[in-house]
Design a protein around this motif. Sequence first.
Motif, PDB file in Angstrom:
ATOM      1  N   ASP A   1       8.827  -5.897  -6.071  1.00 37.31           N
ATOM      2  CA  ASP A   1       7.420  -6.202  -5.804  1.00 37.31           C
ATOM      3  C   ASP A   1       7.226  -7.704  -5.641  1.00 37.31           C
ATOM      4  O   ASP A   1       6.723  -8.390  -6.527  1.00 37.31           O
ATOM      5  CB  ASP A   1       6.554  -5.668  -6.948  1.00 37.31           C
ATOM      6  CG  ASP A   1       5.069  -5.730  -6.606  1.00 37.31           C
ATOM      7  OD1 ASP A   1       4.752  -6.153  -5.479  1.00 37.31           O
ATOM      8  OD2 ASP A   1       4.246  -5.368  -7.460  1.00 37.31           O
TER       9      ASP A   1
ATOM     10  N   SER B   1       3.886  -9.686  -6.222  1.00 36.41           N
ATOM     11  CA  SER B   1       3.396 -10.000  -7.566  1.00 36.41           C
ATOM     12  C   SER B   1       3.730 -11.429  -7.991  1.00 36.41           C
ATOM     13  O   SER B   1       3.322 -11.866  -9.071  1.00 36.41           O
ATOM     14  CB  SER B   1       3.991  -9.014  -8.590  1.00 36.41           C
ATOM     15  OG  SER B   1       3.519  -7.703  -8.346  1.00 36.41           O
TER      16      SER B   1
ATOM     17  N   GLY C   1       2.330  -9.576 -11.898  1.00 37.38           N
ATOM     18  CA  GLY C   1       2.384  -8.147 -11.592  1.00 37.38           C
ATOM     19  C   GLY C   1       1.628  -7.305 -12.600  1.00 37.38           C
ATOM     20  O   GLY C   1       1.130  -7.799 -13.619  1.00 37.38           O
TER      21      GLY C   1
END
Length: 335
Positions: A252, A255, A241
């Motif tokens: 996320d 990532s 990430g």
Amino acid sequence: MGMEVAFEEKEFLACCGSNLFAKEMAAVAPFSSIEAAIAAARDIWFNKVDVNGWLEAFAAHPQIGQSPSPNHKSEISAQWSKGEQSTAMETATDSTLQELSEWNVRYWKKFGFVFLICASGRSTTEILVEVKKRYPNRPIVEFEIAAEEQMKIIELRLAKLFSSKERSALSGDQNSAIITKKVEDRVSIIRAHLTAASEGSASKASKIPVRTRPPITTHVLDVSQGFPAPGMEVLLEIWRGSQPRPTFGGSDESSWVRQGFSTTDKDGRSGQLMSIVDSVNPGIYKISFNTGKYCPGGFFPYVSIVFEIKESQKLEHFHVPLLFSPFSFSTYRGS
């Protein structure tokens, strides 16, 4: 498990041939769960049993291709060892047995203890390949591998004992024959992760290998049954990430970059999740297990374990096992 399970010292001796280990385990028993027993066993094996105790435990295993001696200290352990070697003996010829005997002697002379390998389901030819691959290892490397593999032996045999106690409590003596058979069948996994091999060939004999296996490995034990968990999908990822590390509560998922995927074999071992490299990239890793597919009626659709490998640890090995049941799981950092 809802109640504490009691064991005798001789039962712990069947899990590990070190008398000190058996005494220490008996002193802290009973245990409320297999996880508690394994945690205690790891502490005792690595922190309280000395080198002499390790060698005593290694010596409790007969050489591959040989039966346990009549004065074997544990009858249960002797039965397990016999079952473990059944496939090797069935596939053996006079010539392969002779060659295996010669390699056992050669290995003993170099390392000072018996060659340990998960023999169940392996032919004599396959075992010969493994001993030849591991023989070039440095003695200290083999000694450390043997100590870790003995811990896996302990872990899996404790699961067998817990399973047999539960079954006995539910059904009494009528299950004794079934338990004995399961013990013989499941002893095949007692050395589940011995995959050491030299990275150098004869032309590279001067190079001492750093890695003998991928730097990140895992296995899965179904503690509700006392069996390894075959057919479970395993995914290894690394964090890539914009931030140096994932934040708590972050979402996320893009990532995370896939490193490898495999399915556990009959011994609960994952396939190769990454290449065998001397130096693993430092960073945050995530290993995920498809527990929902393996156990559709369980509580966990999947299990993910996130861990960090620091720059100073890049030459180390990371074994991240999963001890799983439908409504609980635990892990630890092995080596």
